[in-house]
Write a protein that holds these residues in place. Structure first.
Motif, mmCIF file in Angstrom:
data_model
loop_
_atom_site.group_PDB
_atom_site.id
_atom_site.type_symbol
_atom_site.label_atom_id
_atom_site.label_comp_id
_atom_site.label_asym_id
_atom_site.label_seq_id
_atom_site.Cartn_x
_atom_site.Cartn_y
_atom_site.Cartn_z
ATOM 1 N N VAL A 14 39.483 44.593 43.763
ATOM 2 C CA VAL A 14 38.500 43.972 42.870
ATOM 3 C C VAL A 14 38.714 42.471 42.968
ATOM 4 C CG1 VAL A 14 37.683 43.723 40.495
ATOM 5 C CG2 VAL A 14 38.437 45.970 41.327
ATOM 6 N N ILE A 15 37.673 41.748 43.388
ATOM 7 C CA ILE A 15 37.782 40.301 43.554
ATOM 8 C C ILE A 15 37.117 39.629 42.355
ATOM 9 C CG2 ILE A 15 37.236 38.316 45.018
ATOM 10 C CD1 ILE A 15 37.090 40.205 47.390
ATOM 11 N N GLY A 16 37.912 38.912 41.574
ATOM 12 C CA GLY A 16 37.380 38.212 40.409
ATOM 13 C C GLY A 16 37.696 38.956 39.133
ATOM 14 N N LEU A 17 38.562 38.389 38.298
ATOM 15 C CA LEU A 17 38.959 39.054 37.057
ATOM 16 C C LEU A 17 38.426 38.320 35.829
ATOM 17 C CD1 LEU A 17 42.588 40.087 38.024
ATOM 18 C CD2 LEU A 17 40.474 41.407 38.199
ATOM 19 N N GLY A 18 37.212 37.805 35.950
ATOM 20 C CA GLY A 18 36.483 37.399 34.758
ATOM 21 C C GLY A 18 36.168 38.660 33.972
ATOM 22 N N PRO A 19 35.458 38.524 32.856
ATOM 23 C CA PRO A 19 35.192 39.701 32.030
ATOM 24 C C PRO A 19 34.546 40.864 32.798
ATOM 25 C CG PRO A 19 34.689 37.705 30.807
ATOM 26 C CD PRO A 19 35.028 37.271 32.205
ATOM 27 N N VAL A 20 33.612 40.589 33.716
ATOM 28 C CA VAL A 20 32.983 41.681 34.469
ATOM 29 C C VAL A 20 33.979 42.359 35.403
ATOM 30 C CG1 VAL A 20 31.291 42.211 36.280
ATOM 31 C CG2 VAL A 20 30.599 40.862 34.299
ATOM 32 N N GLY A 21 34.749 41.559 36.119
ATOM 33 C CA GLY A 21 35.751 42.132 37.023
ATOM 34 C C GLY A 21 36.782 42.957 36.255
ATOM 35 N N VAL A 66 44.817 48.716 57.931
ATOM 36 C CA VAL A 66 43.472 49.301 58.035
ATOM 37 C C VAL A 66 42.482 48.638 57.079
ATOM 38 C CG1 VAL A 66 42.156 51.386 57.468
ATOM 39 C CG2 VAL A 66 44.140 51.538 58.987
ATOM 40 N N GLY A 67 42.885 48.408 55.846
ATOM 41 C CA GLY A 67 41.988 47.772 54.876
ATOM 42 C C GLY A 67 41.599 48.700 53.740
ATOM 43 N N CYS A 68 40.770 48.171 52.854
ATOM 44 C CA CYS A 68 40.365 48.903 51.643
ATOM 45 C C CYS A 68 39.141 49.777 51.884
ATOM 46 C CB CYS A 68 39.977 47.910 50.543
ATOM 47 S SG CYS A 68 41.337 46.953 49.923
ATOM 48 N N SER A 69 39.107 50.926 51.247
ATOM 49 C CA SER A 69 37.915 51.774 51.292
ATOM 50 C C SER A 69 36.754 51.083 50.588
ATOM 51 C CB SER A 69 38.152 53.094 50.553
ATOM 52 O OG SER A 69 39.409 53.613 50.813
ATOM 53 N N VAL A 70 37.085 50.386 49.533
ATOM 54 C CA VAL A 70 36.070 49.827 48.648
ATOM 55 C C VAL A 70 36.520 48.448 48.182
ATOM 56 C CG1 VAL A 70 35.312 50.037 46.255
ATOM 57 C CG2 VAL A 70 35.177 52.023 47.770
ATOM 58 N N VAL A 71 35.610 47.489 48.205
ATOM 59 C CA VAL A 71 35.898 46.191 47.606
ATOM 60 C C VAL A 71 34.789 45.865 46.602
ATOM 61 C CG1 VAL A 71 36.343 43.738 47.998
ATOM 62 C CG2 VAL A 71 37.006 45.407 49.744
ATOM 63 N N LEU A 72 35.171 45.605 45.353
ATOM 64 C CA LEU A 72 34.213 45.180 44.341
ATOM 65 C C LEU A 72 34.264 43.658 44.254
ATOM 66 C CD1 LEU A 72 34.902 47.709 41.427
ATOM 67 C CD2 LEU A 72 33.474 47.970 43.440
ATOM 68 N N GLU A 73 33.110 43.045 44.316
ATOM 69 C CA GLU A 73 33.050 41.579 44.304
ATOM 70 C C GLU A 73 32.356 41.152 43.017
ATOM 71 O OE1 GLU A 73 31.350 37.994 44.233
ATOM 72 O OE2 GLU A 73 29.949 39.437 45.097
ATOM 73 N N ALA A 74 33.102 40.486 42.125
ATOM 74 C CA ALA A 74 32.554 40.095 40.824
ATOM 75 C C ALA A 74 32.705 38.603 40.616
ATOM 76 C CB ALA A 74 33.252 40.881 39.709
ATOM 77 N N VAL A 75 32.423 37.841 41.649
ATOM 78 C CA VAL A 75 32.539 36.390 41.569
ATOM 79 C C VAL A 75 31.172 35.748 41.779
ATOM 80 C CG1 VAL A 75 33.576 34.329 42.582
ATOM 81 C CG2 VAL A 75 34.934 36.421 42.376
ATOM 82 N N GLY A 76 30.569 36.078 42.944
ATOM 83 C CA GLY A 76 29.248 35.518 43.206
ATOM 84 C C GLY A 76 29.252 34.266 44.052
ATOM 85 N N ASN A 77 30.098 34.209 45.065
ATOM 86 C CA ASN A 77 29.962 33.129 46.052
ATOM 87 C C ASN A 77 30.412 33.635 47.421
ATOM 88 O OD1 ASN A 77 32.812 32.878 46.303
ATOM 89 N ND2 ASN A 77 32.868 31.455 44.575
ATOM 90 N N ASN A 78 30.203 32.790 48.441
ATOM 91 C CA ASN A 78 30.468 33.234 49.803
ATOM 92 C C ASN A 78 31.949 33.386 50.121
ATOM 93 O OD1 ASN A 78 27.907 33.763 50.579
ATOM 94 N ND2 ASN A 78 27.666 31.998 51.942
ATOM 95 N N SER A 79 32.814 32.633 49.441
ATOM 96 C CA SER A 79 34.256 32.831 49.697
ATOM 97 C C SER A 79 34.649 34.234 49.280
ATOM 98 C CB SER A 79 35.111 31.864 48.887
ATOM 99 O OG SER A 79 34.566 30.597 48.919
ATOM 100 N N ALA A 80 34.111 34.674 48.147
ATOM 101 C CA ALA A 80 34.439 36.020 47.674
ATOM 102 C C ALA A 80 33.900 37.067 48.646
ATOM 103 C CB ALA A 80 33.872 36.236 46.274
ATOM 104 N N LEU A 108 42.368 33.886 41.136
ATOM 105 C CA LEU A 108 43.127 32.643 41.248
ATOM 106 C C LEU A 108 43.943 32.377 39.992
ATOM 107 C CD1 LEU A 108 40.112 30.396 42.352
ATOM 108 C CD2 LEU A 108 42.017 31.086 43.836
ATOM 109 N N ASN A 109 43.423 32.872 38.867
ATOM 110 C CA ASN A 109 43.922 32.490 37.554
ATOM 111 C C ASN A 109 45.033 33.428 37.082
ATOM 112 O OD1 ASN A 109 44.044 32.519 34.644
ATOM 113 N ND2 ASN A 109 42.184 31.273 34.637
ATOM 114 N N GLU A 110 46.208 32.828 36.853
ATOM 115 C CA GLU A 110 47.374 33.640 36.507
ATOM 116 C C GLU A 110 47.211 34.345 35.161
ATOM 117 O OE1 GLU A 110 50.288 33.780 34.535
ATOM 118 O OE2 GLU A 110 50.950 35.392 35.866
ATOM 119 N N ALA A 111 46.570 33.656 34.199
ATOM 120 C CA ALA A 111 46.409 34.239 32.860
ATOM 121 C C ALA A 111 45.552 35.513 32.927
ATOM 122 C CB ALA A 111 45.774 33.215 31.928
ATOM 123 N N ARG A 112 44.513 35.456 33.732
ATOM 124 C CA ARG A 112 43.667 36.645 33.894
ATOM 125 C C ARG A 112 44.446 37.787 34.533
ATOM 126 N NH1 ARG A 112 37.993 34.404 36.459
ATOM 127 N NH2 ARG A 112 37.018 33.733 34.518
#
Lengths: 432, 432
Positions: A239-246, A314-328, A271-275
């Motif tokens: 899961v990429i991005g641990l804002g409230p949605v992530g 090999v990598g992940c079966s599934v990646v959830l992206e909850a950021v909304g930019n191209n780096s993510a 990126l955010n340690e507190a999250r």
């Protein structure tokens, strides 16, 4: 004609970073399908920041906010018991009812609403934009309210034509908890649901190899061979991005894994340690006495190593992206394995997505994009909300998603802090 | 050490458009898992043109072709009845057996093969490349032959570990018909199967609204409301590209629609009038006495109007892309509706795909990319092949996908004509 100026609201002014609390017109019924809702609590959401930062393309000021719970104080003429061919709320909603609103308007009657794709309703509008004033106000007009609102108490799930009532006794949930249903919790559930129901995930979630795992529209000739080993069906998920949605996506995924008895390894990246610490605490709460699977929080750099180690490269079966930019999105591609899926619920900009056709072909990648059909996801999200009151029922606690509830006077400062990642989710009490 | 020079093969030479028929070394067992197959027929496939045109990045000459049927003439030492923990072909395949090969090697034993993602096998190689000489030869070496080959007669579907035998009496099918199973028919089936099993298609194929339509990994709280009207569940589908794969995708989709009793409207798009006419004839054959749904063939320009008219400007639920370039992907985006999916089986190049994140978000688009796991799709494709011998059983007929069978001496001319769209699918008989 000048309207009476008799309510307070939080407004955004162009071009950017300009939040003001002002008196604005009291909303009035403009169409027979409208309702006026007295707002009890309104949320500040990550996607409000697109407007705040001036990147949403708006040039006109507007009343902010697309998350609100409240009470119906006025209804248009469509709301009477004779409205039998309309969504059931048109005949059952009453002044005084407590309601939750999704972040978009949905009529409940068009082709898209009937199919459950409510966020792409033919009459869709987004609260908190110039055409549809938002919920960070004392009162808000809700268009197509018989399709849009979700009434509490006796919960009614209704779609046009036939009506089905799902009556359930909803425990007395706090408004701050119910507010999660406007956007972030259904969106997190939607992300997890899409990812785990994708045909490329089904071999892991059903223990049947592809294509036999997709049994709904099988062509003839399918017969399931077996031979899967236990480690084949471990769902490796990022899961990429641990804002409230992530965060909500992680909770929804973990809840599904434990409820269904699925083996998993989840790496949760921010990126955010507190999250990251907060999610780690949420995980220890959810995982108590559970034996299957585990979660690890990680920075971006660490996530690459963790995924590589866990999966032998090999990598992940599934990646959830909850950021909304191209780096993510680029990180998602890097982490996903061949025949994996990337489920994106981030709100993206006008940049071309960072994938070549060959990259997507070579990894057999699937991608899902877009906005959550909140109205259709309500029942699932509500069920999760009720069951996980240990997380969603708190404010400012060790594991709570809501940091604090403040009055409108603090709006400017809160937008600024939220934008800089200095606070978690903030709710506004218009009467404080 | 010089090898004996004792067989004929079709070779490609860099940089491009250079096809020669030459004597090359007779292949030999290089690994205990190898088989040597005497080729009966080899196909010329659309994706051979990437190599032909010099756009595949190859710098070394190679024996062409990734479609072949033939007879086993030699087996490595792994093939003996004691190989019980290997895929079943290792213990049952015999010299003299008739076999079909998928276009890629798959071991049948790795994590990916066990999951059914055979085209991303850890040992994957593509026939017709410098490292894996192709099937446009009199003899070909098949690596990992116990996982790769598909034996006819007594059909065995087997995966590592446990074995499951699916014994069926396969009618005596012509070699030219069986050759469809190497690539184009499974790839067409894969395209249709992915599109119709995608969670965003399920509301149409199951008549249950989203998310209740995805019943495999439901979160709790789901309960299906109804209220769908008949026209809501009509699957509006576009197929872009009517080369052999696109043609097979149309046939697979039509067959599914009729078998399952689904309502549909299919628009099949190609620049080439001859291809469109052929599909129209195939459609009249398949649709005989069927009442549901209809197909229309169209040029690119016409397709926009047809989709718009059929859907009141909404767009297609599903777009299958069987071309492999950005124009096709852009058209797919244009035609797809909100909450639609684009299923791409085209082989794409190194260009960035032509979508912005905002475009994908705004339409809630899902995309599937990549190569067909032929070995896993064999049973479904074989079933369709057997049932539609009126189409696949013919050569050079009004509805047949195979235009002609020629000897190697015509290879150069055939590559040229096929590249220019002057002929349909061509098969090579190495013994003619």
């Amino acid at each position: 004609m000048s309207s009476p100026v008799d309510q307070l609201a939080i407004l955004w002014y162009p071009p950017a970073y300009d939040i003001r609390v002002e008196k604005v017109a009291f909303p009035r019924i403009e169409h027979p399908d409208d309702a006026i809702v007295k707002v009890k609590l309104a949320g500040l959401c990550g996607s409000d920041l697109h407007i705040y930062r001036g990147t949403a393309g708006l040039t006109e000021s507007c009343v902010c906010g697309h998350e609100f719970v409240g009470e119906v104080i006025e209804l248009g003429s469509s709301f009477h018991p004779a409205s039998r061919d309309r969504p059931s709320l048109y005949s059952t909603l009453k002044v005084g009812d407590k309601v939750i609103s999704p972040f978009t308007v949905s009529c409940g009657e068009c082709h898209f609403c009937r199919l459950g794709f409510t966020c792409r309703c033919a009459e869709c509008c987004l609260f908190g934009t110039p055409s549809t004033p938002g919920g960070q106000a004392q009162y808000v007009r809700v268009p197509k309210a018989g399709g849009t609102l979700y009434r509490l108490g006796e919960v009614v799930v209704a779609y046009a034509g036939q009506e089905l009532e799902m009556r359930r006794s909803i425990p007395k949930l706090a408004d701050s908890s119910l507010l999660m249903l406007c956007d972030i919790l259904p969106t997190g559930v939607f992300a997890a649901f899409q990812a785990l129901n994708h045909p490329k995930s089904l071999p892991m979630t059903t223990s049947h190899p592809y294509p036999h795992s997709s049994t709904i529209v099988t062509l003839k000739g399918a017969q399931a061979p077996s031979g899967l080993r236990q480690h084949d069906t471990v769902l490796l998920i990022a899961v990429i991005g641990l804002g409230p949605v992530g965060m909500c996506a992680c909770i929804a995924a973990l809840d599904t894994f434990y409820t269904k008895g699925l083996d998993f390894k989840l790496v949760a990246i921010d990126l955010n340690e507190a999250r990251r610490s907060k999610l780690a605490r949420i995980y220890s709460k959810i995982s108590q006495e559970q034996e299957r699977g585990y979660l690890q929080v990680a920075s971006i750099e660490d996530s690459r190593n963790i995924v590589s180690e866990w999966s032998n490269g090999v990598g992940c079966s599934v990646v959830l992206e909850a950021v909304g930019n191209n780096s993510a999105l680029s990180l998602a591609y890097e982490l996903v394995r061949p025949f994996g899926c990337i489920t994106s619920v981030g709100v993206h900009s006008n940049s071309t997505v960072p994938f070549t056709g060959q990259e997507l072909y070579d990894k057999n990648v699937s991608l899902d994009f877009g906005r959550c059909p909140v109205r259709a996801m309500f029942p699932m999200a509500l069920d999760l909300l009720v069951r996980r009151q240990d997380i969603f029922g708190e404010i400012g606690g060790e594991v709570s998603l809501v940091d604090k509830v403040v009055g409108f006077s603090e709006a400017g400062r809160m937008y600024e802090e939220f934008d800089k990642g200095k606070c978690g989710k903030v709710l506004f009490d218009p009467w404080k």
